[in-house]
Design an enzyme around this catalytic site. Structure first.
Site, PDB file in Angstrom:
ATOM      1  N   VAL A  14       1.205  -1.433   0.382  1.00 61.56           N
ATOM      2  CA  VAL A  14       0.317   0.345   0.067  1.00 61.56           C
ATOM      3  C   VAL A  14       1.090   1.238  -0.165  1.00 61.56           C
ATOM      4  O   VAL A  14       0.203   2.338  -0.169  1.00 61.56           O
ATOM      5  CB  VAL A  14      -0.721   0.175   1.342  1.00 61.56           C
ATOM      6  CG1 VAL A  14      -2.425  -1.158   1.031  1.00 61.56           C
ATOM      7  CG2 VAL A  14      -0.541   0.269   2.238  1.00 61.56           C
ATOM      8  N   GLY A  15       2.339   1.357   0.112  1.00 67.78           N
ATOM      9  CA  GLY A  15       2.923   2.426  -0.230  1.00 67.78           C
ATOM     10  C   GLY A  15       3.256   2.610   1.601  1.00 67.78           C
ATOM     11  O   GLY A  15       3.951   3.839   1.373  1.00 67.78           O
ATOM     12  N   LYS A  16       4.082   1.688   2.656  1.00 64.42           N
ATOM     13  CA  LYS A  16       4.352   2.603   3.669  1.00 64.42           C
ATOM     14  C   LYS A  16       5.801   2.850   3.164  1.00 64.42           C
ATOM     15  O   LYS A  16       5.920   3.734   4.030  1.00 64.42           O
ATOM     16  CB  LYS A  16       4.031   1.401   4.591  1.00 64.42           C
ATOM     17  CG  LYS A  16       3.264   0.291   4.950  1.00 64.42           C
ATOM     18  CD  LYS A  16       3.389  -0.631   5.699  1.00 64.42           C
ATOM     19  CE  LYS A  16       4.449  -1.781   5.841  1.00 64.42           C
ATOM     20  NZ  LYS A  16       3.677  -2.380   5.062  1.00 64.42           N
ATOM     21  N   LYS A  33      13.782   0.688  10.346  1.00 65.55           N
ATOM     22  CA  LYS A  33      12.828  -0.744   9.758  1.00 65.55           C
ATOM     23  C   LYS A  33      12.727  -1.990  10.862  1.00 65.55           C
ATOM     24  O   LYS A  33      14.047  -2.890  10.679  1.00 65.55           O
ATOM     25  CB  LYS A  33      12.561  -1.441   8.647  1.00 65.55           C
ATOM     26  CG  LYS A  33      12.505  -2.305   7.824  1.00 65.55           C
ATOM     27  CD  LYS A  33      10.932  -1.899   7.614  1.00 65.55           C
ATOM     28  CE  LYS A  33      10.227  -3.408   6.275  1.00 65.55           C
ATOM     29  NZ  LYS A  33       9.109  -2.703   5.862  1.00 65.55           N
ATOM     30  N   ASP A  44      14.193  -1.927   2.094  1.00 63.62           N
ATOM     31  CA  ASP A  44      13.294  -0.366   2.595  1.00 63.62           C
ATOM     32  C   ASP A  44      14.082   0.256   3.449  1.00 63.62           C
ATOM     33  O   ASP A  44      13.707   2.331   3.061  1.00 63.62           O
ATOM     34  CB  ASP A  44      12.252  -0.497   3.651  1.00 63.62           C
ATOM     35  CG  ASP A  44      11.056  -1.921   2.583  1.00 63.62           C
ATOM     36  OD1 ASP A  44      11.169  -1.932   1.511  1.00 63.62           O
ATOM     37  OD2 ASP A  44      10.207  -2.133   3.927  1.00 63.62           O
ATOM     38  N   GLU A 100       8.826   1.921  10.743  1.00 63.59           N
ATOM     39  CA  GLU A 100       8.284   1.578   9.354  1.00 63.59           C
ATOM     40  C   GLU A 100       7.879   0.084   9.771  1.00 63.59           C
ATOM     41  O   GLU A 100       8.702  -0.883   9.774  1.00 63.59           O
ATOM     42  CB  GLU A 100       8.576   1.375   8.609  1.00 63.59           C
ATOM     43  CG  GLU A 100       7.828   0.471   7.420  1.00 63.59           C
ATOM     44  CD  GLU A 100       8.502   0.452   5.908  1.00 63.59           C
ATOM     45  OE1 GLU A 100       7.999   0.571   4.157  1.00 63.59           O
ATOM     46  OE2 GLU A 100       9.731   1.912   5.488  1.00 63.59           O
ATOM     47  N   GLY A 101       6.533  -0.417  10.018  1.00 61.90           N
ATOM     48  CA  GLY A 101       6.278  -1.943  10.730  1.00 61.90           C
ATOM     49  C   GLY A 101       6.357  -3.102   8.761  1.00 61.90           C
ATOM     50  O   GLY A 101       6.462  -2.894   7.997  1.00 61.90           O
ATOM     51  N   ALA A 102       6.525  -4.322   9.134  1.00 60.75           N
ATOM     52  CA  ALA A 102       6.591  -5.352   7.718  1.00 60.75           C
ATOM     53  C   ALA A 102       4.769  -6.055   7.585  1.00 60.75           C
ATOM     54  O   ALA A 102       3.936  -6.369   8.601  1.00 60.75           O
ATOM     55  CB  ALA A 102       7.515  -5.755   8.074  1.00 60.75           C
TER      56      ALA A 102
END
Length: 203
Positions: A14-16, A33, A44, A100-102
């Site tokens: 979704v574009g995190k 991350k 990422d 940022e999550g996974a």
């Protein structure tokens, strides 16, 4: 010091990472991350580093770098390890931290621990990234409900990509106290695009 901001999505793809880069640029924040699953040579963290222009932000190393592009619990098992949440420790910084999550909130880190448990451990505020597709209303509202059930603050809801007023107007009714942002589709990503997007949002 400000609470960390945890960027999660209503699903994968979704574009995190792009939203994280925009937030890092906007806030001149640090980035972390905790778990990278798959593509360690094109992670990422590497992507965010390539898109951020400011000289202030520090990108912290991952706690786990897994080789396979699956949910963390499966990727870890294929690498013959088990993720230990106690070993995922917030990096030391005096700067605002973007985490940022996974995947999404209910992604398993191991058989007993979910991504949302990591959010609560860090006492973080959440920025939820949504994207309009068939089923996204359900996925977004389930994510909002999971946060509410655990008393986790939804700092902002970001709609990434093409807009759909029918979906968005309904969704925001379930997040009345959260900031709502819309970021249009960014093609051919460059540093200038991230900087422009950062300059056009208010946090």
């Amino acid at each position: 010091m400000s609470k960390p901001i945890f960027v999660t999505g209503i699903g994968t793809g979704v574009g995190k990472t792009i939203i994280s880069a925009i937030l890092v640029e906007k806030l001149k924040a640090d980035y972390w991350k905790p778990i990278q699953a798959g593509d360690p040579d094109q992670s990422d963290t590497i992507t965010v580093r390539s898109l951020v222009s400011n000289p202030v932000s520090h990108l912290h190393p991952e706690a786990y770098r897994l080789t396979q592009p699956y949910s963390p619990h499966k990727a870890a098992a294929l690498d013959n390890i088990e993720i230990d949440p106690d070993k995922i420790v917030l990096p030391q910084t005096d700067n605002q931290l973007i985490i940022e999550g996974a995947g999404g909130l209910m992604v398993p880190l191991n058989n007993n621990y979910l991504m949302i448990d990591l959010v609560r451990k860090f006492d973080a505020e959440v920025i939820l990234v949504s994207r309009n597709y068939l089923g996204s209303i359900n996925h977004t509202l389930l994510s909002i409900d999971a946060l509410k059930a655990r008393g986790i603050t939804l700092k902002a809801l970001i709609f990434n990509g093409n807009n759909d007023n029918f979906s968005e107007e309904l969704i925001v009714r379930y997040a009345p106290n959260s900031l709502v942002l819309r970021i249009p589709e960014i093609l051919n990503l460059k540093k200038a695009d991230i900087l422009s997007a950062a300059n056009h949002i208010e946090l």
